[in-house]
Design an enzyme around this catalytic site. Structure first.
Site, short mmCIF file in Angstrom:
data_model
loop_
_atom_site.label_atom_id
_atom_site.label_comp_id
_atom_site.label_asym_id
_atom_site.label_seq_id
_atom_site.Cartn_x
_atom_site.Cartn_y
_atom_site.Cartn_z
N ASP A 23 -43.07 13.14 -10.71
CA ASP A 23 -41.96 12.52 -11.43
C ASP A 23 -41.86 11.01 -11.13
OD1 ASP A 23 -39.83 12.53 -13.21
OD2 ASP A 23 -38.35 13.00 -11.67
N ASN A 71 -39.55 19.29 -21.74
CA ASN A 71 -39.95 17.92 -22.06
C ASN A 71 -40.11 17.66 -23.57
OD1 ASN A 71 -41.89 17.47 -19.00
ND2 ASN A 71 -39.83 16.73 -19.45
C1 IPE Z 1 -40.00 17.46 -14.29
O1 IPE Z 1 -39.58 16.15 -14.44
C2 IPE Z 1 -41.15 17.75 -15.22
C3 IPE Z 1 -42.42 17.07 -14.92
C4 IPE Z 1 -42.66 16.29 -13.92
C5 IPE Z 1 -43.48 17.38 -15.83
P1 IPE Z 1 -38.40 15.75 -15.46
O2 IPE Z 1 -38.31 14.27 -15.41
O3 IPE Z 1 -38.63 16.36 -16.78
O4 IPE Z 1 -37.14 16.46 -14.79
P2 IPE Z 1 -35.58 16.12 -14.91
O5 IPE Z 1 -35.28 15.99 -16.37
O6 IPE Z 1 -35.35 14.84 -14.18
O7 IPE Z 1 -34.90 17.27 -14.24
C1 IPE Z 2 -42.76 12.58 -15.08
O1 IPE Z 2 -42.29 11.27 -15.19
C2 IPE Z 2 -43.80 12.90 -16.11
C3 IPE Z 2 -43.36 13.83 -17.17
C4 IPE Z 2 -42.23 14.48 -17.19
C5 IPE Z 2 -44.26 14.03 -18.28
P1 IPE Z 2 -41.03 10.96 -16.09
O2 IPE Z 2 -41.49 10.61 -17.46
O3 IPE Z 2 -40.02 12.04 -16.02
O4 IPE Z 2 -40.49 9.64 -15.37
P2 IPE Z 2 -38.97 9.26 -15.10
O5 IPE Z 2 -38.36 10.40 -14.33
O6 IPE Z 2 -38.33 9.06 -16.43
O7 IPE Z 2 -39.05 8.00 -14.30
MG MG Z 3 -38.46 12.40 -14.76
#
Ligand code: IPE
Ligand code: IPE
Ligand code: MG
Length: 249
Positions: A23, A71
């Site tokens: 993340d 997502n």
């Molecule tokens: C979890 O991260 C999913 C992945 C890393 C693929 P998210 O960014 O989607 O999670 P939330 O929304 O902060 O809980």
């Molecule tokens: C995790 O990084 C990757 C995916 C969920 C695909 P994020 O895209 O959630 O990054 P932040 O949390 O917005 O910084």
């Molecule tokens: Mg995230």
């Protein structure tokens, strides 16, 4: 499912199975005044570095959360950018991962992804099926709750009776049945939550949260998490080291 150690044992120094919620890509890009997809691209590079670092340390299984069932709620340009990135990443890195002995499994609901992404996954799994150095499971269109439901559906379809369905049998029907349960669960990006990753399998995983944003993750951050893990005492509901004998004496 994993055969669990007897209670009261210190964690082995090196976990067999590490699971990571990768993340922080979006925030990493934002800090650089770049679009979120720029962070995801660098996230792929961080993943390849991490696979290599885990293999070098003797970790047998690495499981990463790449795209969650939730997502799809993101803006459509980010979702299509991520799907496209799958194809780019496969063409850029499959040869390298294959040479390094990485066996790749994709876990998640493939029905909802495009034919192009599905065939890239098929290509990746076929090309690496004979590799044995480390098993990389990529959770894509995956959710822990989806996994519990699909395992129950399979149990019903197989006609299992209520008496036949126990934790072991259900575990065998789940998407991660090829791996022991994760010993160490790492989440980067600073959030303190599971976000529907391996809900069933993390029952006794050691949790480590890091403020590092995923594109910056590398050997130093992995080693810090491994060090924290090595200091944990895993009890599986038992009593601290040494005292189990004392109780039964
Ligand atoms: C979890 O991260 C999913 C992945 C890393 C693929 P998210 O960014 O989607 O999670 P939330 O929304 O902060 O809980
Ligand atoms: C995790 O990084 C990757 C995916 C969920 C695909 P994020 O895209 O959630 O990054 P932040 O949390 O917005 O910084
Ligand atoms: Mg995230």
């Amino acid at each position: 499912m994993q055969k669990q150690q007897a209670p009261g044992h210190h964690a082995a120094r090196i976990p067999r199975h590490v699971a990571i919620v990768m993340d922080g890509n979006g925030r990493w890009a934002k800090r650089r005044f770049m679009p979120r997809i720029f962070g995801h691209k660098h996230g792929v590079d961080a993943l390849v570095r991490t696979v290599q670092a885990c293999a070098d340390r003797g970790i047998e299984y690495l499981t990463v959360f790449a795209f969650s069932s939730e997502n799809w709620r993101r803006p459509s340009d980010e979702v299509s950018g991520l799907m496209n990135l799958v194809l780019v990443a496969v063409s850029k890195y499959l040869g390298k991962l294959q040479k390094e002995g990485v066996r790749i499994h994709i876990v998640g609901d493939r029905a909802a992804v495009s034919e192009r992404v599905r065939s890239a996954w098929q290509q990746v799994e076929t090309a690496t099926a004979h590799n044995r150095r480390i098993t990389l499971s990529v959770a894509f269109n995956y959710g822990g709750r989806w996994d519990v439901v699909q395992a129950c559906r399979r149990a019903l379809a197989l006609g299992l009776s209520p008496e036949e369905l126990d934790e072991r049998r259900l575990g065998q029907l789940m998407a991660m049945s090829h791996a022991p349960d994760p010993d160490l669960f790492i989440r980067t990006g600073g959030e303190l939550r599971i976000s529907n990753f391996l809900l069933w399998q993390v029952a006794y995983s050691e949790l480590v949260f890091s403020n590092c944003l995923w594109p910056e993750f590398g050997e130093a951050e992995l080693d810090a998490a491994l060090q924290e893990y090595a200091g944990r005492e895993r009890r599986y509901g038992g009593v601290p080291d040494g005292q189990s004998q004392a109780l039964s004496a």
